[in-house]
Design a protein around this motif. Structure first.
Motif, PDB file in Angstrom:
ATOM      1  N   MET A   1      -8.252 -21.923   8.699  1.00  0.00           N
ATOM      2  CA  MET A   1      -7.057 -20.761   7.364  1.00  0.00           C
ATOM      3  C   MET A   1      -8.153 -20.250   7.054  1.00  0.00           C
ATOM      4  SD  MET A   1      -4.564 -20.079   4.754  1.00  0.00           S
ATOM      5  CE  MET A   1      -5.317 -21.948   3.666  1.00  0.00           C
ATOM      6  N   ALA A   2      -8.317 -18.422   7.755  1.00  0.00           N
ATOM      7  CA  ALA A   2      -9.112 -17.584   6.926  1.00  0.00           C
ATOM      8  C   ALA A   2      -9.055 -17.734   5.628  1.00  0.00           C
ATOM      9  CB  ALA A   2      -8.979 -16.385   7.366  1.00  0.00           C
ATOM     10  N   LEU A   3     -10.526 -17.270   5.172  1.00  0.00           N
ATOM     11  CA  LEU A   3     -10.712 -17.223   3.248  1.00  0.00           C
ATOM     12  C   LEU A   3     -10.041 -15.976   2.827  1.00  0.00           C
ATOM     13  CD1 LEU A   3     -12.093 -18.449   0.877  1.00  0.00           C
ATOM     14  CD2 LEU A   3     -14.238 -16.075   1.744  1.00  0.00           C
ATOM     15  N   LEU A   4     -10.234 -15.309   3.942  1.00  0.00           N
ATOM     16  CA  LEU A   4      -9.606 -13.780   3.120  1.00  0.00           C
ATOM     17  C   LEU A   4      -8.488 -13.394   4.135  1.00  0.00           C
ATOM     18  CD1 LEU A   4      -9.097 -11.809   1.057  1.00  0.00           C
ATOM     19  CD2 LEU A   4     -10.154 -10.215   2.001  1.00  0.00           C
ATOM     20  N   GLU A   5      -6.679 -13.075   3.754  1.00  0.00           N
ATOM     21  CA  GLU A   5      -5.747 -12.858   5.035  1.00  0.00           C
ATOM     22  C   GLU A   5      -5.836 -11.466   4.183  1.00  0.00           C
ATOM     23  OE1 GLU A   5      -3.984 -16.115   7.095  1.00  0.00           O
ATOM     24  OE2 GLU A   5      -4.553 -16.482   5.078  1.00  0.00           O
ATOM     25  N   VAL A   6      -5.594 -10.125   4.681  1.00  0.00           N
ATOM     26  CA  VAL A   6      -5.545  -8.891   4.674  1.00  0.00           C
ATOM     27  C   VAL A   6      -4.034  -8.764   5.746  1.00  0.00           C
ATOM     28  CG1 VAL A   6      -5.318  -6.554   3.859  1.00  0.00           C
ATOM     29  CG2 VAL A   6      -7.616  -8.244   3.106  1.00  0.00           C
ATOM     30  N   ASP A   7      -2.695  -8.508   4.637  1.00  0.00           N
ATOM     31  CA  ASP A   7      -1.731  -8.791   5.410  1.00  0.00           C
ATOM     32  C   ASP A   7      -1.084  -7.244   5.360  1.00  0.00           C
ATOM     33  OD1 ASP A   7       0.285  -9.517   7.745  1.00  0.00           O
ATOM     34  OD2 ASP A   7       1.105 -10.469   6.293  1.00  0.00           O
ATOM     35  N   ARG A   8      -0.721  -6.132   6.607  1.00  0.00           N
ATOM     36  CA  ARG A   8      -0.403  -5.158   5.689  1.00  0.00           C
ATOM     37  C   ARG A   8      -0.453  -4.333   4.988  1.00  0.00           C
ATOM     38  NH1 ARG A   8       2.244  -3.907  11.102  1.00  0.00           N
ATOM     39  NH2 ARG A   8       3.584  -2.368   9.950  1.00  0.00           N
ATOM     40  N   LEU A   9      -1.268  -4.439   4.639  1.00  0.00           N
ATOM     41  CA  LEU A   9      -1.856  -4.250   3.077  1.00  0.00           C
ATOM     42  C   LEU A   9      -1.267  -2.513   2.918  1.00  0.00           C
ATOM     43  CD1 LEU A   9      -2.883  -4.362  -0.025  1.00  0.00           C
ATOM     44  CD2 LEU A   9      -5.301  -3.994   1.169  1.00  0.00           C
ATOM     45  N   THR A  10      -0.255  -1.569   2.111  1.00  0.00           N
ATOM     46  CA  THR A  10      -0.310  -0.569   2.174  1.00  0.00           C
ATOM     47  C   THR A  10      -0.579  -0.014   0.785  1.00  0.00           C
ATOM     48  OG1 THR A  10       0.935  -0.693   3.506  1.00  0.00           O
ATOM     49  CG2 THR A  10       1.702   1.205   2.519  1.00  0.00           C
ATOM     50  N   VAL A  11      -1.393   0.962   0.793  1.00  0.00           N
ATOM     51  CA  VAL A  11      -2.102   1.433  -0.594  1.00  0.00           C
ATOM     52  C   VAL A  11      -1.445   2.858  -0.496  1.00  0.00           C
ATOM     53  CG1 VAL A  11      -3.693   2.077  -2.065  1.00  0.00           C
ATOM     54  CG2 VAL A  11      -3.286  -0.495  -1.226  1.00  0.00           C
ATOM     55  N   GLU A  12      -0.747   3.524  -1.672  1.00  0.00           N
ATOM     56  CA  GLU A  12       0.110   4.287  -2.042  1.00  0.00           C
ATOM     57  C   GLU A  12      -0.423   5.541  -3.791  1.00  0.00           C
ATOM     58  OE1 GLU A  12       4.284   4.357   0.324  1.00  0.00           O
ATOM     59  OE2 GLU A  12       4.228   4.078  -1.408  1.00  0.00           O
ATOM     60  N   PHE A  13      -0.832   6.705  -3.430  1.00  0.00           N
ATOM     61  CA  PHE A  13      -0.841   7.352  -5.028  1.00  0.00           C
ATOM     62  C   PHE A  13       0.483   8.628  -4.526  1.00  0.00           C
ATOM     63  CE2 PHE A  13      -5.205   5.721  -3.223  1.00  0.00           C
ATOM     64  CZ  PHE A  13      -5.725   5.939  -4.667  1.00  0.00           C
ATOM     65  N   PRO A  14       1.157   8.099  -5.613  1.00  0.00           N
ATOM     66  CA  PRO A  14       2.527   8.813  -6.369  1.00  0.00           C
ATOM     67  C   PRO A  14       1.601  10.281  -7.112  1.00  0.00           C
ATOM     68  CG  PRO A  14       2.453   6.839  -7.861  1.00  0.00           C
ATOM     69  CD  PRO A  14       1.161   7.350  -6.615  1.00  0.00           C
ATOM     70  N   THR A  15       2.050  11.295  -6.206  1.00  0.00           N
ATOM     71  CA  THR A  15       1.411  12.664  -7.149  1.00  0.00           C
ATOM     72  C   THR A  15       2.125  13.506  -7.368  1.00  0.00           C
ATOM     73  OG1 THR A  15       1.359  13.749  -4.718  1.00  0.00           O
ATOM     74  CG2 THR A  15      -0.534  12.214  -5.512  1.00  0.00           C
ATOM     75  N   ARG A  16       2.209  14.518  -7.795  1.00  0.00           N
ATOM     76  CA  ARG A  16       3.244  15.561  -8.216  1.00  0.00           C
ATOM     77  C   ARG A  16       4.493  16.011  -7.437  1.00  0.00           C
ATOM     78  NH1 ARG A  16       1.019  19.115 -12.736  1.00  0.00           N
ATOM     79  NH2 ARG A  16       0.114  17.137 -13.210  1.00  0.00           N
ATOM     80  N   ARG A  17       3.090  16.514  -5.674  1.00  0.00           N
ATOM     81  CA  ARG A  17       4.108  16.130  -4.554  1.00  0.00           C
ATOM     82  C   ARG A  17       4.169  15.421  -3.725  1.00  0.00           C
ATOM     83  NH1 ARG A  17      -1.080  20.888  -3.164  1.00  0.00           N
ATOM     84  NH2 ARG A  17      -0.342  22.192  -5.159  1.00  0.00           N
ATOM     85  N   GLY A  18       4.254  14.283  -4.010  1.00  0.00           N
ATOM     86  CA  GLY A  18       5.171  13.625  -2.906  1.00  0.00           C
ATOM     87  C   GLY A  18       4.035  12.533  -3.451  1.00  0.00           C
ATOM     88  N   ILE A  19       4.551  11.338  -2.335  1.00  0.00           N
ATOM     89  CA  ILE A  19       3.104  10.165  -1.970  1.00  0.00           C
ATOM     90  C   ILE A  19       2.383  10.299  -1.396  1.00  0.00           C
ATOM     91  CG2 ILE A  19       3.849   7.467  -1.537  1.00  0.00           C
ATOM     92  CD1 ILE A  19       6.546   7.401  -3.088  1.00  0.00           C
ATOM     93  N   LEU A  20       1.733   9.849  -1.141  1.00  0.00           N
ATOM     94  CA  LEU A  20      -0.286  10.083  -0.357  1.00  0.00           C
ATOM     95  C   LEU A  20       0.478   7.994  -0.344  1.00  0.00           C
ATOM     96  CD1 LEU A  20      -2.382  12.588  -1.738  1.00  0.00           C
ATOM     97  CD2 LEU A  20      -0.453  12.742  -0.460  1.00  0.00           C
ATOM     98  N   ARG A  21       0.207   7.982   0.913  1.00  0.00           N
ATOM     99  CA  ARG A  21      -0.488   6.959   1.506  1.00  0.00           C
ATOM    100  C   ARG A  21      -1.686   6.845   1.983  1.00  0.00           C
ATOM    101  NH1 ARG A  21       4.234   3.458   5.465  1.00  0.00           N
ATOM    102  NH2 ARG A  21       4.995   3.693   2.335  1.00  0.00           N
ATOM    103  N   ALA A  22      -2.502   6.205   1.407  1.00  0.00           N
ATOM    104  CA  ALA A  22      -4.053   6.406   1.889  1.00  0.00           C
ATOM    105  C   ALA A  22      -4.305   4.699   2.136  1.00  0.00           C
ATOM    106  CB  ALA A  22      -4.959   6.076   0.403  1.00  0.00           C
ATOM    107  N   LEU A  23      -3.792   3.766   2.182  1.00  0.00           N
ATOM    108  CA  LEU A  23      -3.677   2.788   3.033  1.00  0.00           C
ATOM    109  C   LEU A  23      -2.681   2.403   3.722  1.00  0.00           C
ATOM    110  CD1 LEU A  23      -6.270   0.325   1.426  1.00  0.00           C
ATOM    111  CD2 LEU A  23      -6.869   1.860   3.219  1.00  0.00           C
ATOM    112  N   ASP A  24      -2.689   2.486   5.436  1.00  0.00           N
ATOM    113  CA  ASP A  24      -1.233   1.946   5.860  1.00  0.00           C
ATOM    114  C   ASP A  24      -1.335   0.813   6.699  1.00  0.00           C
ATOM    115  OD1 ASP A  24       1.397   1.907   6.564  1.00  0.00           O
ATOM    116  OD2 ASP A  24       0.656   4.624   7.448  1.00  0.00           O
ATOM    117  N   ALA A  25      -0.353  -0.342   6.130  1.00  0.00           N
ATOM    118  CA  ALA A  25      -0.390  -1.239   6.590  1.00  0.00           C
ATOM    119  C   ALA A  25      -1.723  -1.942   7.554  1.00  0.00           C
ATOM    120  CB  ALA A  25       0.973  -1.138   8.004  1.00  0.00           C
TER     121      ALA A  25
END
Lengths: 328, 329
Positions: A1-25
């Motif tokens: 098993m790997a030390l660190l597993e990042v699995d489909r990590l998604t990061v979003e920034f909710p803004t007034r003009r909608g949600i910005l997806r800064a990291l996508d899977a």
């Protein structure tokens, strides 16, 4: 098993003009003792990936999906109190600008001691002794005399050495180094990278090295992940990615690095610019700039596909459409 | 460090000379003390004698030199109104004002700093918002109104606390203190709150905005990444970095508290220097006014010196600059 597993990590920034997806899977692993380089243009999401892993996203940024696992244990959903002992002790961090990452009001020895005592059971005297050893280990001359010096009494390169000592002093298993040399003089950069590489090897620490400097990656990393518009577009062993890039974006990136062997009048560049987060095109994010674009690229988003020694998020390597692309 | 203090004290001399000149100039240009002292009926001989007695018939600069010489020896002249030495009057009144100002300052710091830290950390909490609204009231209500409202509620309606005066005091040679008697302490509550309210809310808002600034900084982020506890980060790393601007403002404010507690002292009939000044202005009692001016200038010089010393205690970067600077000289 790997030390660190990042699995489909998604990061979003909710803004007034909608949600910005800064990291996508975003998915990748880091093995014990491995150095993973992460490259990409500014805004591709390199630093954000590091921040999301240690749980230090700036609000309103949030992890909207996926998992981060350390030794198989999920750490992306831990409370602040349960995440705190992991930071520094399991996952250390090195920031970009050594001039601003050290608290100007405390002596470097104090900052080392407080970090070690936050994680390890050490008496004041032992912690201080260890602090001296760490300063020696990162190459601060006359460490014993300098331990009570304040950050402003060190040069930029020396301060980054102190930052590295701080990141490693609680013996974390993984260090996320976010552009550790970008703010330094070119002459100092190589020293710092060499130091980081040596320390990681000596202590068996894995490193996630975020940078936009391909040269640093080429001489330091075991594997490299290339990021574009919040996605990983290619990941593989560093030699393969540098010598035979599979993704057209990686190819363009390698083509834009000046070479000492060949004399060129002008560096090649990729036409256009990386899309803004609110205007990422459908399908492959790179398709408007891609010289090899074809129909499917504009309709469907490619997953990472095996492409020679590396894996690339590109339809050229799909068994079905890849063959058709050659007709285009 | 010692050289620094000496140089600061030397710098204070021209400041005090200028203030002395201004306060002296009042003798020559503000009002006519002679006619006030003589009253309605007087003969020319009486007037001339008084003018001579006060030294007002001498040239301006001779008078100024006399005045500064006397001032240096602690002689501030005779109050026109009370016919007593000004130095005695001020010494009598000084303890009341100092005790009031210090209590107000301590109150403002002990409440204002924690509230500022809290509202800086829990920006959107209900309690933090309540503090912010409260602080807006504190900053915007004029002091006399706060004083009168407090008297109305706690002295008139509830009858818990006295509405004026200093209560019983205990004397130690030149010093009189209200800290040691129950009635003295009870009398201190309302004026201290009134005087400290503005400072407290100012300190709170200042600490809050500084905290918010510092909490965004890289070294706080790095402290988090090192796995330090929230308490250490907030109070060790963040609060300490907010202190330099806070010390600056608090220092100036304490000078203000000592010097300009006039409104509060008037509202509460507090027997301090502020009240003395108001009474003296009413009758153009110039020796008192000018002595007061000199004293306040001295207070500000002293506080600025203390503030500078505190900077060096807090911020190591300044220590080095100072060393380099004195070395260069």
């Amino acid at each position: 098993m790997a030390l660190l597993e990042v699995d489909r990590l998604t990061v979003e920034f909710p803004t007034r003009r909608g949600i910005l997806r800064a990291l996508d899977a975003v998915s990748f692993d880091i093995e014990v003792g491995e150095v993973l380089g992460v490259v990409g243009e500014s805004g591709a999401g390199k630093s954000l990936t590091g921040a999301a892993i240690i749980g230090l996203l700036e609000p309103p940024g949030r992890i909207a999906g996926g998992q981060v696992r350390l030794d198989g244990m999920r750490i992306d959903n831990l409370s602040r109190d349960r995440m705190r002992p992991i930071r520094g002790r399991q996952i250390g961090a090195i920031f970009q600008d050594p001039l601003t990452t050290l608290n100007p009001l405390y002596a470097v020895g104090h900052q080392l001691v407080e970090t070690m005592q936050a994680h390890l059971r050490l008496s004041d005297r032992d912690a201080r002794e260890r602090a001296v050893r760490w300063l020696e280990e990162v190459g601060i001359p006359a460490a014993r005399q300098r331990i009570d010096a304040y950050p402003h009494e060190f040069s930029g390169g020396m301060r980054q050495r102190v930052v590295i000592a701080l990141a490693l002093c609680a013996e974390p298993r993984l260090v996320i180094a976010d552009e550790p040399t970008t703010a330094l003089d070119v002459s100092i950069q190589a020293q710092i990278i060499t130091l980081l590489k040596r320390l990681a090897k000596d202590h068996g620490t894995s490193v996630m090295l975020v940078t936009h400097d391909m040269g640093v990656i080429a001489e330091t990393a075991d594997r490299v992940a290339v990021m574009y518009a919040g996605r990983i577009c290619e990941i593989g062993p560093v030699r393969a990615v540098v010598k035979q890039p599979a993704h057209p974006y990686t190819e363009g990136l390698m083509g834009s690095i000046p070479s000492l062997e060949q004399r060129v009048e002008r560096l090649r560049q990729i036409d256009g610019a990386m899309p803004r987060l609110n205007a990422i095109p459908r399908g492959c994010a790179f398709n408007p700039r891609c010289p090899k674009v074809f129909g499917r690229c504009r309709a469907e988003r490619p997953e990472l596909l095996a492409a020679g020694d590396t894996r690339a998020a590109c339809w050229l390597y799909d068994a079905y459409s890849g063959g058709r692309a050659s007709d285009v | 460090m010692f050289a620094f203090i000496i140089s600061r004290l030397l710098q204070a001399i021209p400041v005090l000379l200028v203030v002395g000149f201004i306060s002296y100039a009042m003798f020559a240009f503000v009002g006519d003390p002679v006619s006030i002292m003589l009253g309605q009926d007087f003969t020319e001989a009486q007037r001339v004698q008084l003018v001579h007695q006060l030294g007002l018939d001498q040239p301006f600069f001779v008078q100024y030199a006399h005045y500064m010489w006397a001032t240096l020896h602690g002689e501030f002249g005779i109050s026109y109104r009370l016919a007593r030495p000004v130095s005695d009057l001020i010494l009598e009144r000084l303890p009341a004002t100092i005790e009031l100002a210090l209590t107000a300052a301590v109150l403002a710091l002990l409440i204002g700093v924690p509230m500022g830290v809290y509202t800086g950390i829990r920006r959107n909490g209900v309690l933090a918002r309540a503090f912010m609204i409260f602080s807006l009231v504190g900053v915007s209500l004029p002091t006399f109104l706060i004083g009168i409202l407090l008297i109305l509620v706690f002295a008139v309606v509830l009858g818990w606390l006295p509405s004026f005066g200093r209560g019983d005091v205990v004397h130690f040679s030149h010093w009189s203190t209200g800290f040691l008697t129950i009635s003295g302490l009870r009398s201190l509550v309302l004026p201290a709150i009134t005087l400290g309210m503005f400072q407290m809310t100012l300190i709170m808002r200042l600490v809050r905005s500084e905290m918010m600034e510092v909490l965004r900084s890289d070294y706080v982020k790095f402290a988090r990444a090192r796995g330090l506890s929230e308490r250490v980060i907030n109070f060790g790393h963040a609060l300490k970095n907010t202190l330099v601007p806070v010390i600056t403002i608090v220092g100036l404010q304490i000078g203000g508290l000592l010097g300009f507690s006039i409104v509060t002292e008037t509202v509460f009939q507090w027997p301090g220097m502020g009240l003395l000044l108001v009474q003296s202005i009413g009758v153009a009692d110039i020796p008192v006014m000018s002595a007061y001016l000199m004293l306040i200038a001295l207070v500000f010089v002293g506080i600025n010196l203390i503030v500078d010393l505190l900077y060096y205690a807090v911020d190591p970067r300044l220590r080095v600059d100072r060393r380099a600077l004195t070395g260069a000289r």
